[in-house]
Design an enzyme around this catalytic site. Structure first.
Site, short mmCIF file in Angstrom:
data_model
loop_
_atom_site.label_atom_id
_atom_site.label_comp_id
_atom_site.label_asym_id
_atom_site.label_seq_id
_atom_site.Cartn_x
_atom_site.Cartn_y
_atom_site.Cartn_z
CG ASP A 143 -2.57 4.85 -3.59
OD1 ASP A 143 -1.53 4.47 -3.03
OD2 ASP A 143 -3.29 4.10 -4.30
NE ARG A 188 -1.62 1.60 -3.21
CZ ARG A 188 -2.70 0.93 -3.60
NH1 ARG A 188 -2.72 -0.39 -3.51
NH2 ARG A 188 -3.75 1.57 -4.09
#
Length: 343
Positions: free
Chosen positions: A275, A277
């Site tokens: 991930d 983000r």
């Protein structure tokens, strides 16, 4: 744009994004004095069984007769199953890898494949001036690449939506010129009490096209519907497509999933983390809107932890169990097993 740049530090490096490299540029690189290397992430190096002596980065020495197709096949896993033997790959272990690490960070920021061709040059500023290239001081660039850009509210306006006629859209713009982010406010939530909130990352395929490969679209609509029913809430729509890798790389990951890899494995083969983000953006927006406590609509404990670390109290985690179908059952199972999501 993927054009070459010169990184200036203890040593100067000429950097090319592998994804946008062409034959003419490659010939220019091979004609220079020095030893060009192909910098890839440790995640991609593990797939290729190459040694990452620098920890998170591997520097693969380019042969003198290196061909463009070979270089791009190292960076892009699309044909890994058809042509698994790309080596032997000789990786560099001596010297400074900071320029290579920053080059990969630049490629990620541009939503390109995380791979670059790097060659040390003796006088970076002069070389950049002579060849009309941008030069970047690494000490000045590092904080911008490692941290979150400051967000500023731009405008807000009433926006009646299906979930609630009392809707209002707030738009926030980062200083670094990256994607804008949005907050959809339902009703007028009491700023002194925990607000029902959701951090939702943009998903073009799920939110707009109704993709059945994920649960993003149902989560978006389900969260807004619950906020409409309660009469108040805030949905933070963060433009971090594909867990922060961008739509093009997300489609590359989908292609790898068609070859039998799960979501996490596909990201790793591309050279990304599980991930990529930055959820701190959501916490910043909430605080700028006057909220200090939330009832967070999420199945992801990482979002709860991030909120707390960013100074936003999470009074309650509110489960959001919607959107499972025969096409995304394995995807949801992977999120639970490898990313810790709670279903």
């Amino acid at each position: 744009m993927g054009v070459p740049v010169v990184l200036l530090g203890q040593q100067s490096n000429l950097v090319f994004a592998t994804e946008t490299l062409d034959v003419l540029r490659l010939n220019d690189i091979l004609s220079l004095d020095g030893d060009p290397v192909l910098a890839i992430t440790e995640r991609r190096a593990t797939t290729l069984k190459a040694r990452a002596y620098d920890g998170d980065v591997a520097r693969i020495l380019l042969p003198n007769d290196a061909k463009l197709a070979w270089i791009q096949a190292i960076a892009d896993p699309a044909d890994d199953l058809q042509n698994p033997m790309k080596g032997p790959l000789n990786t560099k272990r001596e010297g400074d890898a900071e320029g290579h690490r920053m080059a990969i960070a630049l490629a990620k920021a541009a939503r390109l494949l995380p791979s670059t061709v790097v060659i040390n040059i003796p006088n970076g500023e002069r070389f950049a001036a002579q060849n009309g290239l941008t030069s970047v001081q690494m000490t000045e660039a590092a904080p911008h690449l490692a941290g979150s850009s400051m967000l500023h509210p731009v405008v807000q306006a009433r926006l009646p939506i299906e979930a609630a006629e009392a809707g209002r859209l707030h738009l926030f713009r980062p200083e670094d010129g990256a994607e804008e982010h949005y907050a959809i406010e339902i009703g007028r939530a009491d700023r002194t009490k925990p607000v029902l909130a959701r951090l939702h990352s943009a998903c073009f395929t799920g939110d707009v096209l109704g993709s059945l490969k994920c649960d993003c679209g149902p989560q978006l609509r389900g969260a807004l519907a619950q906020m409409g029913t309660e009469g108040a809430g805030v949905l933070l729509y963060l433009n971090q497509e594909g867990r922060g890798i961008g739509l093009a790389n997300k489609m590359r990951a989908y292609s790898l999933q068609d070859q039998g890899f799960d979501t996490v494995e596909a990201n790793h083969r591309l050279g990304f983390e599980d991930d990529e983000r930055d959820f701190k953006l959501g916490a910043y927006i909430l605080k700028s809107m006057g909220f200090s406590s939330v009832r967070l609509l999420t199945n992801n404990p990482a979002k709860v932890d991030m909120m707390k670390k960013s100074g936003v109290d999470v009074a309650e985690r509110v489960p959001l169990k919607v959107g499972e179908n025969k096409f995304n059952t394995a995807y949801l199972a992977t999120k639970a097993a490898k990313s810790g999501h709670l279903f």
